[in-house]
Design a protein around this motif. Structure first.
Motif, PDB file in Angstrom:
ATOM      1  N   GLU A  68      -1.331 -32.498 -51.049  1.00 49.87           N
ATOM      2  CA  GLU A  68      -1.169 -31.765 -52.303  1.00 49.87           C
ATOM      3  C   GLU A  68      -0.819 -32.712 -53.455  1.00 49.87           C
ATOM      4  N   LEU A  69       0.113 -33.634 -53.193  1.00 44.41           N
ATOM      5  CA  LEU A  69       0.637 -34.490 -54.254  1.00 44.41           C
ATOM      6  C   LEU A  69       0.053 -35.896 -54.227  1.00 44.41           C
ATOM      7  N   GLY A  70      -0.834 -36.160 -53.269  1.00 41.90           N
ATOM      8  CA  GLY A  70      -1.449 -37.488 -53.194  1.00 41.90           C
ATOM      9  C   GLY A  70      -0.445 -38.588 -52.912  1.00 41.90           C
ATOM     10  N   LEU A  71       0.486 -38.338 -51.979  1.00 45.41           N
ATOM     11  CA  LEU A  71       1.543 -39.307 -51.706  1.00 45.41           C
ATOM     12  C   LEU A  71       1.111 -40.374 -50.711  1.00 45.41           C
ATOM     13  N   GLY A  72       0.050 -40.103 -49.980  1.00 44.76           N
ATOM     14  CA  GLY A  72      -0.414 -41.083 -48.996  1.00 44.76           C
ATOM     15  C   GLY A  72       0.476 -41.173 -47.770  1.00 44.76           C
ATOM     16  N   VAL A  79       3.130 -30.796 -40.229  1.00 51.39           N
ATOM     17  CA  VAL A  79       2.304 -29.916 -41.054  1.00 51.39           C
ATOM     18  C   VAL A  79       2.802 -29.952 -42.501  1.00 51.39           C
ATOM     19  N   VAL A  80       4.138 -29.867 -42.650  1.00 51.33           N
ATOM     20  CA  VAL A  80       4.733 -29.873 -43.987  1.00 51.33           C
ATOM     21  C   VAL A  80       4.490 -31.216 -44.664  1.00 51.33           C
TER      22      VAL A  80
END
Lengths: 236, 250
Positions: free
Chosen positions: A88-92, A80-81
């Protein structure tokens, strides 16, 4: 039900392939736990504001809840985290790509850290204050004094407790099978259910655990004998 | 030269050092005497910053140390100028006699191991322990441990050697060997400050005697003066109790 003694040996040989996994989980959790435990013990002993309170809270919460619960919380909570952060940060990132064993590494390190924190703390408290004063008096810095004078003696003092914790974590690592990690215990279950010989398979697993435990005890005894050269005391 | 100016120290509400001034010339042996609780050990430990003085100035040679909020660097620099011999010896328990002596040389002074071992052996021979280089503290008698402690302190070549009741924890029969070593190094001109209860020794070895009580210096002077003609009433009382054979009445 009839015992099949020959199958104990068959299972024993098959189980050996899972020993590295069990040792890896134990090794990683002991090493990471030792680092966490040493840091939290030092925070508490030196009463570092905020960090000392956080450490004390960590120890009581983790020791107050079962190891299996930690694993399940990490197993269900971490994705979930990770996914949330990723979105949220678009890290993929994708939590599905986390290998199962990573959950075991992380959760058992957290468990080990709390128990080892107390082991390390008792070890550090067993070292006389005069030792660090003497180190300061010849011009050592506090990190030098801790590393060269205090830690070796603290380690020696905490060795029996430390060995007990390592054995506990070795046996606790069997919980990893709940998150589909094939450790010794899970392997025994696989071998048992494919051959329908549960007792033999688990007996073989027990023998291997006992063997590994004896190994830990032997290593401890070896170190203890070395330490005994300078250490006198106790009632014996 | 060592100069202490206005050293104050409080434990909680209790003021243990009430502004101590003290001067020690190079090569001088200063003995600090006084009843227990007078603050003499605390004062000695302040010089090495094992106790934190609240206020005051410590000057060792050309190094000036302000006790008010010193940084880590200043504390470290102060400690490198002195070395302490402890009442309870405090030898590193997991190291042999030789390792105890060379620890500071290799770790603090960064001297190579061979050279450090050569110097360490020399020092241990000087304190009469040339045959115990590889013994652990637990294998040595109290007197031997304390002599290793002295060698360890001397190895650092401090500008001042601090000795905190170096013979108080020893069996009476072992006191002599330690005092003999201290006497020997005193003759070599090493600056020393020694807190002691050995009155005879102080009288014999010290070039200057300081009598403390209640956190202040009550009286100081040459041993010949202070021991035979003390001026202060408190000093007289103390000396009378410690050395009843000395009588000042006619």
């Amino acid at each position: 039900m009839k015992l099949d003694p020959a199958f104990i040996w068959t299972a024993f040989v098959q189980l050996l392939s899972a020993v590295p996994t069990t040792l890896a989980i134990t090794g990683v959790s002991v090493l990471c736990g030792f680092v966490i435990g040493t840091a939290t013990a030092l925070f508490r002993l030196y009463r570092i504001p905020v960090l000392a309170q956080l450490s004390a809270g960590y120890v009581t919460v983790i020791r107050g809840t079962p190891m299996l619960t930690h694993l399940l919380l990490i197993y269900f909570g971490l994705p979930v985290v990770v996914d949330g952060l990723s979105a949220e940060l678009g890290l993929g990132w994708n939590s599905a790509k986390i290998p199962m064993i990573a959950f075991a590494y992380l959760s058992f390190s957290i468990t080990a850290g709390a128990y080892l924190s107390e082991v390390v703390r008792s070890g550090l408290q067993a070292v006389d204050r005069g030792q660090i004063e003497a180190a300061w008096s010849i011009g050592m810095t506090t990190p030098q004094a801790l590393r060269r004078i205090v830690f070796p003696q603290a380690l020696a003092a905490s060795l029996p407790n430390l060995s007990g914790s390592v054995i506990g974590l070795l046996h606790g690592s069997t919980l990893a099978f709940t998150v589909s990690v094939v450790d010794l215990n899970a392997k025994a279950q696989i071998v048992a259910s494919t051959n329908w010989k549960f007792f033999e398979a688990y007996l073989a697993a027990a023998l291997i655990f006992w063997g590994l435990t004896i190994l830990i005890e032997r290593i401890t005894a070896l170190i203890e004998r070395k330490i005994h050269v300078y250490r006198k005391g106790g009632v014996a | 030269m060592i100069q202490l100016t206005g050293i104050r120290k409080t434990f909680g509400k209790q003021e243990v050092l009430k502004g101590i001034d003290l001067q020690v010339a190079k090569g001088e042996v200063v003995a600090i005497l006084g009843p227990s609780g007078s603050g003499k050990t605390t004062l000695l430990r302040c010089i090495n910053y094992l106790e934190k003085p609240g206020v005051g100035e410590i000057r060792i040679g050309d190094f000036v140390f302000d006790a008010r909020r010193p940084g880590k660097k200043e504390i470290h620099a102060l400690r490198q100028r002195s070395a302490m011999v402890f009442q309870q010896y405090n030898l590193f328990a997991h190291k042999t006699a030789l390792e105890n002596v060379i620890e500071g040389l290799t770790v603090v002074k960064k001297i190579c191991k061979e050279e450090a071992q050569r110097r360490g052996t020399e020092l241990l021979e000087k304190v009469g322990l040339g045959s115990k280089l590889n013994a652990y503290p637990s294998q040595l008698s109290g007197g031997q441990q304390q002599r290793v402690g002295i060698a360890r302190a001397l190895a650092m070549e401090p500008e001042v050697l601090l000795l905190d009741e170096p013979t108080s924890a020893l069996d009476p029969e072992l006191v002599g060997e330690v005092l003999a070593v201290i006497r020997k190094i005193a003759r070599e001109g090493i600056t020393m400050i020694i807190v002691t209860h050995e009155m005879g020794f102080a009288q014999d070895v010290a070039s200057h005697v300081v009598f403390m009580d209640g956190g202040v210096v009550v009286e100081e002077g040459a041993p010949s003066e202070l021991f035979t003609r003390p001026k202060e009433e408190r000093t007289k009382q103390f000396l009378k109790r410690i050395t009843p054979e000395l009588s000042y009445s006619i």
